[in-house]
Design an enzyme around this catalytic site. Structure first.
Site, short mmCIF file in Angstrom:
data_model
loop_
_atom_site.label_atom_id
_atom_site.label_comp_id
_atom_site.label_asym_id
_atom_site.label_seq_id
_atom_site.Cartn_x
_atom_site.Cartn_y
_atom_site.Cartn_z
N LYS A 251 -15.66 -30.26 -46.30
CA LYS A 251 -16.37 -30.77 -45.12
C LYS A 251 -16.74 -29.61 -44.20
CE LYS A 251 -13.85 -32.16 -41.66
NZ LYS A 251 -14.25 -31.37 -40.45
N ASN A 252 -15.77 -28.76 -43.92
CA ASN A 252 -16.02 -27.64 -43.01
C ASN A 252 -17.02 -26.66 -43.60
OD1 ASN A 252 -14.19 -28.71 -41.18
ND2 ASN A 252 -12.47 -27.58 -42.02
N ARG B 299 -18.02 -30.78 -34.13
CA ARG B 299 -18.09 -29.49 -33.45
C ARG B 299 -19.26 -28.64 -33.92
NH1 ARG B 299 -14.47 -28.14 -30.13
NH2 ARG B 299 -14.84 -25.92 -30.42
N ASP C 226 -11.85 -34.12 -34.25
CA ASP C 226 -10.55 -34.78 -34.21
C ASP C 226 -9.76 -34.36 -32.97
OD1 ASP C 226 -11.09 -36.04 -36.58
OD2 ASP C 226 -10.19 -34.47 -37.81
N ASP D 109 -4.26 -27.71 -41.74
CA ASP D 109 -4.70 -28.99 -42.32
C ASP D 109 -3.82 -29.44 -43.48
OD1 ASP D 109 -7.40 -29.74 -40.96
OD2 ASP D 109 -7.55 -27.61 -41.36
N VAL E 169 -1.31 -23.51 -34.70
CA VAL E 169 -2.76 -23.37 -34.60
C VAL E 169 -3.35 -24.30 -33.55
CG1 VAL E 169 -4.94 -23.44 -35.88
CG2 VAL E 169 -2.86 -22.61 -37.01
#
Length: 436
Positions: free
Chosen positions: A25-26, A95, A119, A308, A330
């Site tokens: 996704k990123n 974002r 999120d 993640d 993080v």
């Protein structure tokens, strides 16, 4: 109004089978933004079918960028006229808008992007992005509704990030490639997705040098061309499905994500007792008959244990023998999903101290960023609402080993970040149904 979809899950024993993971996704959304800069068509292959792609595509189209999406490929090309403003309708969805500032400055000389979202895992301030653009000569104003910037041309400069932020590194990369002169970025994020983006930009004609000690040197060029790339499989998704097999005493073979993207994860799970079968085709993990052992894990920037990864790991901790500790360094609010797991019977306590590792940047704050987990917890089915993407996946894992039926609400979060998760879980043998 259309009723929101919910998932009903009943435990159905060990999950077994094969999962093919696509690009992350990123990764795909950042490549889509980078493709704005090319003169000519760019194509992104092995793209996941996730909500993030549709959101990003809609933004690009609103700017005058042509986007064509098929099942595994995305084609992007500049249109005849670029609109420099991302519409307010995209406020808070993800974002990605902040990453469009630099490209829009190059294409239109000005830019406006609405406030970012994503999120609710903690503050991800835009000041790193803003200060970097100002250092490159842009005039930037941050308002109540968004960020406005203008520049005749960006100039290369020296930038040192206070923290190796992935997003800020990506902003600087996409701003510096067409800037006048050389940009030297110190304390850059070096996550695989960042390097993959840099390689894509290099295919487009950018001059980028990845140096030791988190340093990236970018020499600005006059123009970029379209390029084609194949996204490497998502390491978050790969780890998540490995955990699904382990937590249910099953065996999931993950294809499409190379071993080198999972090095730290594999070693962490091996220390807990997991056994691995790794070859050029897949990575597979199985738990020993006596179960996994407890562990103390601290998240960190790459090459550390990825933030993640900790959400599926937390569920795995609840089914491991003994007391485990998780220290998140993080994002200060990453543990926002814990109440949902507690509702399902997970014995988890969260603390504002730095546990399981040295003091981090959230030391002496009120951020509840450490967790102690008691295993083995007996989980029970529950009706839970999912707050974000990774929390959603962890709730599915908990439901897979819970006693009774679980009702998961907010599953659109999972579908925003994972490729066809419902179908993937069903193929592994999970008793999962949709309901409105």
């Amino acid at each position: 109004m259309i009723a929101e979809e919910v998932w009903l899950i009943e435990p159905s024993g060990p999950l077994r089978g094969d999962v093919e993971v696509r690009g992350s996704k990123n990764g795909v959304s950042k490549h889509m933004v980078a493709a704005m800069l090319g003169n000519g068509e760019s194509s992104i292959h092995n793209a996941p079918e996730v909500g993030e792609v549709e959101i990003t595509a809609a933004m690009l189209r609103a700017l005058g960028i042509n986007v064509d999406i098929s099942r595994t490929e995305i084609r992007i090309e500049q249109g005849p006229e670029i609109e420099p403003r991302v519409p307010a309708a995209f406020t808070g969805l993800n974002r990605i808008p902040i990453l469009m500032l630099g490209p829009l400055l190059h294409l239109a000389g000005e830019a406006f992007v609405p406030l970012v979202g994503g999120d609710p895992i903690g503050r991800r301030p835009v000041n790193f992005h803003v200060e970097a653009l100002r250092a490159m000569g842009a005039e930037v104003e941050v308002g109540d509704t968004g960020i406005y910037a203008k520049a005749k041309r960006l100039n290369g400069t020296r930038i040192e990030l206070p923290y190796p932020s992935v997003g800020a590194t990506e902003t600087i990369l996409m701003s510096a490639v067409l800037a006048e002169g050389k940009t030297v970025l110190k304390n850059a994020a070096m996550e695989p997705e960042v390097v993959e983006l840099a390689l894509f930009l290099q295919r487009m004609g950018a001059r980028i040098e990845l140096s030791p000690d988190r340093r990236i040197v970018i020499e600005g060029v006059e123009r970029l061309r379209g390029a084609s790339t194949w996204l490497t499989g998502d390491r978050i998704e790969a780890f998540s499905y490995l955990a699904a097999g382990l937590v249910t005493q099953g065996e999931v073979r993950v294809h499409g994500c190379p071993q080198d993207r999972l090095v730290t994860a594999i070693t962490t799970l091996a220390r807990m007792g997991a056994r691995f079968d790794i070859n050029d085709e897949y990575v597979c993990a199985t738990a020993p008959p006596e179960g996994l052992r407890a562990a103390a894990v601290q998240t960190d920037t790459h090459p550390g244990f990825m933030t993640d990864w900790q959400t599926p790991l937390m569920v795995l901790f609840t089914q491991s023998q003994g007391m485990s500790v998780l220290h998140e360094t993080v994002f200060e609010n990453r543990l926002v999903y814990v109440p949902a797991l507690q509702k399902m019977g997970c014995e988890i306590e969260v603390f504002d101290q730095c546990l399981g590792g040295p003091a981090c940047r959230y030391h002496d704050t009120n951020a509840r960023h450490s967790a102690v987990v008691r295993g083995v917890s007996k989980l029970k089915g529950a009706d839970v609402t999912l707050p974000d993407i990774r929390a959603g996946f962890s709730a599915v894992l908990a439901a897979a080993v819970a006693d009774g039926t679980s009702t998961l609400r907010g599953v659109h979060h999972i579908e925003r970040g994972y490729h066809r998760p419902f179908e993937q879980f069903a193929s592994l043998g999970l008793n999962i149904t949709r309901q409105r």
